[in-house]
Write a protein that holds these residues in place. Structure first.
Motif, PDB file in Angstrom:
ATOM      1  N   THR A 196       8.198  -4.440  -4.384  1.00 38.75           N
ATOM      2  CA  THR A 196       9.598  -4.623  -4.015  1.00 38.75           C
ATOM      3  C   THR A 196      10.523  -4.250  -5.165  1.00 38.75           C
ATOM      4  O   THR A 196      10.331  -4.714  -6.287  1.00 38.75           O
ATOM      5  CB  THR A 196       9.843  -6.103  -3.646  1.00 38.75           C
ATOM      6  OG1 THR A 196       8.864  -6.492  -2.708  1.00 38.75           O
ATOM      7  CG2 THR A 196      11.226  -6.310  -3.079  1.00 38.75           C
ATOM      8  N   THR A 223      13.200  -3.994   3.214  1.00 37.82           N
ATOM      9  CA  THR A 223      12.421  -5.148   2.735  1.00 37.82           C
ATOM     10  C   THR A 223      12.895  -6.421   3.418  1.00 37.82           C
ATOM     11  O   THR A 223      12.095  -7.252   3.869  1.00 37.82           O
ATOM     12  CB  THR A 223      12.580  -5.283   1.202  1.00 37.82           C
ATOM     13  OG1 THR A 223      12.169  -4.054   0.611  1.00 37.82           O
ATOM     14  CG2 THR A 223      11.749  -6.432   0.653  1.00 37.82           C
ATOM     15  N   ALA A 280       9.894  -7.083   5.774  1.00 37.47           N
ATOM     16  CA  ALA A 280       8.960  -7.946   5.030  1.00 37.47           C
ATOM     17  C   ALA A 280       9.415  -9.401   5.101  1.00 37.47           C
ATOM     18  O   ALA A 280       8.700 -10.268   5.601  1.00 37.47           O
ATOM     19  CB  ALA A 280       8.848  -7.469   3.585  1.00 37.47           C
ATOM     20  N   SER A 281      10.653  -9.670   4.673  1.00 38.58           N
ATOM     21  CA  SER A 281      11.189 -11.030   4.824  1.00 38.58           C
ATOM     22  C   SER A 281      11.300 -11.381   6.305  1.00 38.58           C
ATOM     23  O   SER A 281      11.204 -12.554   6.687  1.00 38.58           O
ATOM     24  CB  SER A 281      12.579 -11.139   4.190  1.00 38.58           C
ATOM     25  OG  SER A 281      12.565 -10.656   2.871  1.00 38.58           O
TER      26      SER A 281
HETATM   27  O1  LIG Z   1      10.576 -12.801  -0.824  1.00 41.17           O
HETATM   28  C1  LIG Z   1      10.421 -11.814  -1.560  1.00 41.17           C
HETATM   29  O2  LIG Z   1      11.180 -11.642  -2.528  1.00 41.17           O
HETATM   30  C2  LIG Z   1       9.302 -10.812  -1.285  1.00 41.17           C
HETATM   31  C3  LIG Z   1       9.854  -9.481  -0.890  1.00 41.17           C
HETATM   32  C4  LIG Z   1       9.494  -9.290   0.542  1.00 41.17           C
HETATM   33  C5  LIG Z   1       8.618 -10.371   0.847  1.00 41.17           C
HETATM   34  N1  LIG Z   1       8.507 -11.179  -0.161  1.00 41.17           N
END
Ligand SMILES: O=C(O)[C@@H]1CCC=N1
Ligand SMILES: NC(=O)C1=CN([C@@H]2O[C@H](COP(=O)(O)OP(=O)(O)OC[C@H]3O[C@@H](n4cnc5c(N)ncnc54)[C@H](OP(=O)(O)O)[C@@H]3O)[C@@H](O)[C@H]2O)C=CC1
Length: 264
Positions: A94, A164, A168-169
Motif C-alpha cells: 500500500t 485501496t 482492500a479496506s
Molecule cells: O488498513 C490499511 O491501512 C491496509 C491497507 C488496505 C488494507 N489494509
C-alpha cells in the motif's frame, strides 16, 4: 508459472491459497522470517518455504511482494543484484509508488503494482493493477494471474490509493454491513447462525444481480420497493439516519488517512 510470495502474512498467504486452489502455479516459494505459521500450506507438494528471499527469487519468475511498506526497501536492496529479465515484480504494498521501487532496482524491470483484497483466498478478489513503462508488456500476464482469483481492472497509478480504500479496506466495510444486518435479523427472531446465513447470502445475491445482469442498483431497488410497502419504509428510515452519507464520509475519511500515511 514459478511464483514466489515474499512476505507470507495475511495477504501473502491469502494470495498463495487463491493461486493453489486454482492450480495457478507449477512451483511456489513462500518467504517469511518466522516460518512457524506456514506448516499447513507446506502440505501442498509444489510449495516450499524459506526465510531466504534470494533463494525464492532465484527459483521463481513471478515475484509477489506482500510485506509491510517499511520492510520493502531493505528486501528490494537484498535481491536487486539477482533480478533478471525473466522476473515480473508484483507489489501489493500500500502506498509504495513505482517511482520508489525504481529508485532501488532501476526502471529496466517489469514492475506491476497490484491492489487485491483478502477475498483472493476464496477466488473473489477485486484487484486493481498498474505498471511501469516496461511492465505494460506484462499487464496481461498479471491480469491473467489475478483473474483466476476474482476480477481485475487496470487503472492509472494515481488511482491506486482510491482503489485501496474501495477494494482492500472495502472488505472491512462490507463485513460491517453484513454484521449489522445480522444483528437486525437476530432482533427479528433468528438465531445468530441463521441470521448471518441470511445476511451473507442476501448480500451475495445483491452483488450477483448487478454483476450478472449489468444492472444499476436503483433498477433493482425499484423492483423490490412495493408502494407503501415495508422495503421503502425501511430504506427511507436508513437514509434519514444517514446510511449513504455515512458510507461516503467513511470512504473519504479512509482516503484522507491513506494520503496522510503516504505523506508521512
Ligand atoms: O488498513 C490499511 O491501512 C491496509 C491497507 C488496505 C488494507 N489494509
Ligand atoms: N491485508 C490486506 O487486506 C491488504 C494488504 N495490503 C498490503 O499488503 C502488505 C502486507 O499486508 P499484510 O499481509 O496485512 O501484512 P502482514 O504483516 O500480515 O504480512 C507481512 C509479512 O511479511 C513478512 N516479512 C517481514 N519481513 C520480511 C522479510 N525480510 N522477508 C520476508 N518476509 C518478511 C512477515 O512475516 P515475519 O514477521 O514472519 O517475517 C509477515 O508475514 C502491506 O504492505 C499492506 O499494505 C494490500 C492489500 C490488502
Amino acid at each position: 508459472m514459478k511464483i514466489a510470495i515474499i512476505g507470507a502474512g495475511n495477504l501473502g498467504l491469502s494470495i498463495a491459497k487463491g493461486i493453489l486452489s486454482t492450480n495457478g502455479a507449477t512451483s511456489m516459494v513462500l518467504t517469511k522470517r518466522n516460518l512457524s505459521g506456514l506448516k499447513e500450506i507446506e502440505k501442498y507438494g509444489i510449495v516450499t518455504t524459506t526465510t531466504d528471499n534470494r533463494e525464492a527469487v532465484a527459483k521463481s519468475d513471478i515475484l509477489i511482494f506482500a510485506v509491510q511498506p517499511g520492510q520493502f526497501v531493505k528486501i528490494l536492496g537484498e535481491i536487486k543484484d539477482i533480478l533478471t529479465d525473466k522476473h515480473v515484480i508484483i507489489s501489493t504494498i500500500t502506498g509504495f509508488s513505482i517511482a520508489r521501487m525504481e529508485e532501488v532496482i532501476g526502471p529496466d524491470h517489469y514492475i506491476i503494482r497490484a491492489m487485491p483484497n483478502t477475498a483472493i483466498s476464496v477466488g473473489k478478489s477485486m484487484t486493481c493493477i498498474c505498471s511501469n513503462e516496461k511492465g505494460t508488456k506484462r499487464v496481461d500476464l498479471a491480469k491473467a494471474i489475478f483473474n483466476r482469483m476474482g476480477h481485475s481492472m487496470q487503472i492509472p497509478e494515481e488511482q491506486m490509493q482510491a482503489a485501496t480504500v474501495i477494494c482492500a479496506s472495502g472488505i472491512a466495510f462490507w463485513m460491517r454491513l453484513i454484521r449489522a444486518t445480522t444483528q437486525g435479523a437476530i432482533q427479528l427472531g433468528f438465531d445468530a447462525k441463521e441470521a448471518q446465513e441470511l445476511a451473507m447470502h442476501t448480500c451475495n445475491g445483491a452483488a450477483s444481480l448487478l454483476i450478472e445482469s449489468d444492472s444499476h442498483p436503483e433498477n433493482e431497488i425499484d423492483k423490490v420497493t412495493t408502494p407503501r410497502g415495508c422495503t421503502i419504509s425501511g430504506l427511507n428510515e436508513m437514509e434519514h439516519q444517514g446510511l449513504s452519507s455515512s458510507l461516503i464520509r467513511g470512504i473519504v475519511a479512509s482516503f484522507d488517512k491513506i494520503n496522510e500515511i503516504k505523506k508521512g
